[in-house]
Design a protein around this motif. Structure first.
Motif, PDB file in Angstrom:
ATOM      1  N   ILE A   6       3.336 -31.442  13.082  1.00  0.00           N
ATOM      2  CA  ILE A   6       2.844 -32.511  13.945  1.00  0.00           C
ATOM      3  C   ILE A   6       1.330 -32.495  13.865  1.00  0.00           C
ATOM      4  O   ILE A   6       0.676 -31.551  14.273  1.00  0.00           O
ATOM      5  CB  ILE A   6       3.306 -32.319  15.405  1.00  0.00           C
ATOM      6  N   SER A   7       0.776 -33.569  13.339  1.00  0.00           N
ATOM      7  CA  SER A   7      -0.671 -33.632  13.122  1.00  0.00           C
ATOM      8  C   SER A   7      -1.386 -34.203  14.349  1.00  0.00           C
ATOM      9  O   SER A   7      -0.762 -34.769  15.254  1.00  0.00           O
ATOM     10  CB  SER A   7      -0.976 -34.507  11.911  1.00  0.00           C
ATOM     11  N   GLU A   8      -2.692 -34.082  14.343  1.00  0.00           N
ATOM     12  CA  GLU A   8      -3.504 -34.701  15.391  1.00  0.00           C
ATOM     13  C   GLU A   8      -3.292 -36.212  15.369  1.00  0.00           C
ATOM     14  O   GLU A   8      -3.304 -36.859  16.418  1.00  0.00           O
ATOM     15  CB  GLU A   8      -4.981 -34.361  15.196  1.00  0.00           C
ATOM     16  N   ASN A   9      -3.093 -36.778  14.196  1.00  0.00           N
ATOM     17  CA  ASN A   9      -2.820 -38.208  14.078  1.00  0.00           C
ATOM     18  C   ASN A   9      -1.510 -38.572  14.774  1.00  0.00           C
ATOM     19  O   ASN A   9      -1.413 -39.616  15.425  1.00  0.00           O
ATOM     20  CB  ASN A   9      -2.785 -38.619  12.603  1.00  0.00           C
ATOM     21  N   PHE A  15      -0.415 -41.157  22.158  1.00  0.00           N
ATOM     22  CA  PHE A  15      -1.321 -41.672  23.180  1.00  0.00           C
ATOM     23  C   PHE A  15      -1.487 -43.184  23.062  1.00  0.00           C
ATOM     24  O   PHE A  15      -1.538 -43.899  24.069  1.00  0.00           O
ATOM     25  CB  PHE A  15      -2.680 -40.979  23.103  1.00  0.00           C
ATOM     26  N   LYS A  16      -1.545 -43.685  21.835  1.00  0.00           N
ATOM     27  CA  LYS A  16      -1.673 -45.127  21.631  1.00  0.00           C
ATOM     28  C   LYS A  16      -0.443 -45.871  22.141  1.00  0.00           C
ATOM     29  O   LYS A  16      -0.554 -46.960  22.713  1.00  0.00           O
ATOM     30  CB  LYS A  16      -1.906 -45.436  20.147  1.00  0.00           C
ATOM     31  N   ILE A  17       0.715 -45.276  21.946  1.00  0.00           N
ATOM     32  CA  ILE A  17       1.948 -45.880  22.468  1.00  0.00           C
ATOM     33  C   ILE A  17       1.900 -45.909  23.993  1.00  0.00           C
ATOM     34  O   ILE A  17       2.230 -46.924  24.616  1.00  0.00           O
ATOM     35  CB  ILE A  17       3.188 -45.115  21.965  1.00  0.00           C
ATOM     36  N   LEU A  18       1.467 -44.816  24.597  1.00  0.00           N
ATOM     37  CA  LEU A  18       1.417 -44.745  26.060  1.00  0.00           C
ATOM     38  C   LEU A  18       0.492 -45.802  26.656  1.00  0.00           C
ATOM     39  O   LEU A  18       0.831 -46.430  27.665  1.00  0.00           O
ATOM     40  CB  LEU A  18       0.988 -43.351  26.517  1.00  0.00           C
ATOM     41  N   ILE A  19      -0.648 -46.026  26.041  1.00  0.00           N
ATOM     42  CA  ILE A  19      -1.575 -47.004  26.631  1.00  0.00           C
ATOM     43  C   ILE A  19      -1.122 -48.447  26.402  1.00  0.00           C
ATOM     44  O   ILE A  19      -1.629 -49.353  27.070  1.00  0.00           O
ATOM     45  CB  ILE A  19      -3.039 -46.797  26.160  1.00  0.00           C
ATOM     46  N   ARG A  20      -0.165 -48.655  25.523  1.00  0.00           N
ATOM     47  CA  ARG A  20       0.368 -50.007  25.319  1.00  0.00           C
ATOM     48  C   ARG A  20       1.464 -50.365  26.331  1.00  0.00           C
ATOM     49  O   ARG A  20       1.850 -51.522  26.434  1.00  0.00           O
ATOM     50  CB  ARG A  20       0.914 -50.155  23.903  1.00  0.00           C
ATOM     51  N   LEU A  21       1.949 -49.385  27.068  1.00  0.00           N
ATOM     52  CA  LEU A  21       2.999 -49.662  28.045  1.00  0.00           C
ATOM     53  C   LEU A  21       2.444 -50.541  29.153  1.00  0.00           C
ATOM     54  O   LEU A  21       1.329 -50.338  29.618  1.00  0.00           O
ATOM     55  CB  LEU A  21       3.547 -48.358  28.614  1.00  0.00           C
ATOM     56  N   LYS A  22       3.224 -51.520  29.583  1.00  0.00           N
ATOM     57  CA  LYS A  22       2.746 -52.497  30.565  1.00  0.00           C
ATOM     58  C   LYS A  22       3.317 -52.273  31.962  1.00  0.00           C
ATOM     59  O   LYS A  22       2.700 -52.642  32.949  1.00  0.00           O
ATOM     60  CB  LYS A  22       3.119 -53.914  30.124  1.00  0.00           C
ATOM     61  N   THR A  23       4.512 -51.719  32.059  1.00  0.00           N
ATOM     62  CA  THR A  23       5.176 -51.599  33.357  1.00  0.00           C
ATOM     63  C   THR A  23       5.719 -50.193  33.561  1.00  0.00           C
ATOM     64  O   THR A  23       5.856 -49.413  32.604  1.00  0.00           O
ATOM     65  CB  THR A  23       6.359 -52.588  33.464  1.00  0.00           C
ATOM     66  N   VAL A  24       6.061 -49.916  34.813  1.00  0.00           N
ATOM     67  CA  VAL A  24       6.702 -48.635  35.118  1.00  0.00           C
ATOM     68  C   VAL A  24       8.032 -48.536  34.374  1.00  0.00           C
ATOM     69  O   VAL A  24       8.391 -47.479  33.850  1.00  0.00           O
ATOM     70  CB  VAL A  24       6.901 -48.472  36.647  1.00  0.00           C
ATOM     71  N   ASP A  25       8.761 -49.649  34.288  1.00  0.00           N
ATOM     72  CA  ASP A  25      10.033 -49.631  33.554  1.00  0.00           C
ATOM     73  C   ASP A  25       9.824 -49.316  32.080  1.00  0.00           C
ATOM     74  O   ASP A  25      10.615 -48.574  31.487  1.00  0.00           O
ATOM     75  CB  ASP A  25      10.766 -50.971  33.693  1.00  0.00           C
ATOM     76  N   ASP A  26       8.755 -49.860  31.469  1.00  0.00           N
ATOM     77  CA  ASP A  26       8.443 -49.527  30.079  1.00  0.00           C
ATOM     78  C   ASP A  26       8.249 -48.021  29.942  1.00  0.00           C
ATOM     79  O   ASP A  26       8.769 -47.388  29.025  1.00  0.00           O
ATOM     80  CB  ASP A  26       7.157 -50.218  29.611  1.00  0.00           C
TER      81      ASP A  26
END
Length: 91
Positions: A6-9, A15-26
Motif C-alpha cells: 500500500i503506497s502513499e499514493n 483521502f480523496k474519496i473521503l472528501i468527495r462524499l456529500k452526505t452522511v449516507d454516502d
C-alpha cells in the motif's frame, strides 16, 4: 506501520474519496463497504473520547464512557494537544 504493498499514493486516494462524499449516507455506505462494524465503532470511540477530553473529562471518566484502552486514549490526547488540527472538526 503501512503495508509495503500500500503506497502513499493509495492512502492519498482514500483521502480523496473521503472528501468527495456529500452526505452522511454516502459516508455510511462507504464505511459499511470498507470496514467491519468493529472498526467503525473503534473510530467513533476515538472521536467520542476526543470530545470528552475537550470537555475536561478525566482519563478514567473517558475510559468508563468509551471503553477504549488507556494507550488509545493517550494517542487521542496527544492528537488533541499536538496534532494537525483535526479537533476543530470534533467540537
Amino acid at each position: 506501520m503501512t503495508d509495503k504493498k500500500i503506497s502513499e499514493n493509495d492512502i492519498e486516494n482514500l483521502f480523496k474519496i473521503l472528501i468527495r462524499l456529500k452526505t452522511v449516507d454516502d459516508c455510511k455506505n462507504l464505511f459499511d463497504d470498507l470496514c467491519t462494524k468493529k472498526e467503525v465503532e473503534q473510530m467513533a470511540g476515538r472521536i467520542k473520547a476526543a470530545k470528552l477530553l475537550m470537555e475536561d473529562k478525566t482519563y478514567n471518566q473517558v475510559i468508563q464512557e468509551t471503553n477504549i484502552s488507556s494507550a488509545t486514549l493517550s494517542r487521542v490526547s496527544k492528537c488533541i494537544q499536538y496534532g494537525n488540527g483535526y479537533n476543530k472538526f470534533i467540537k
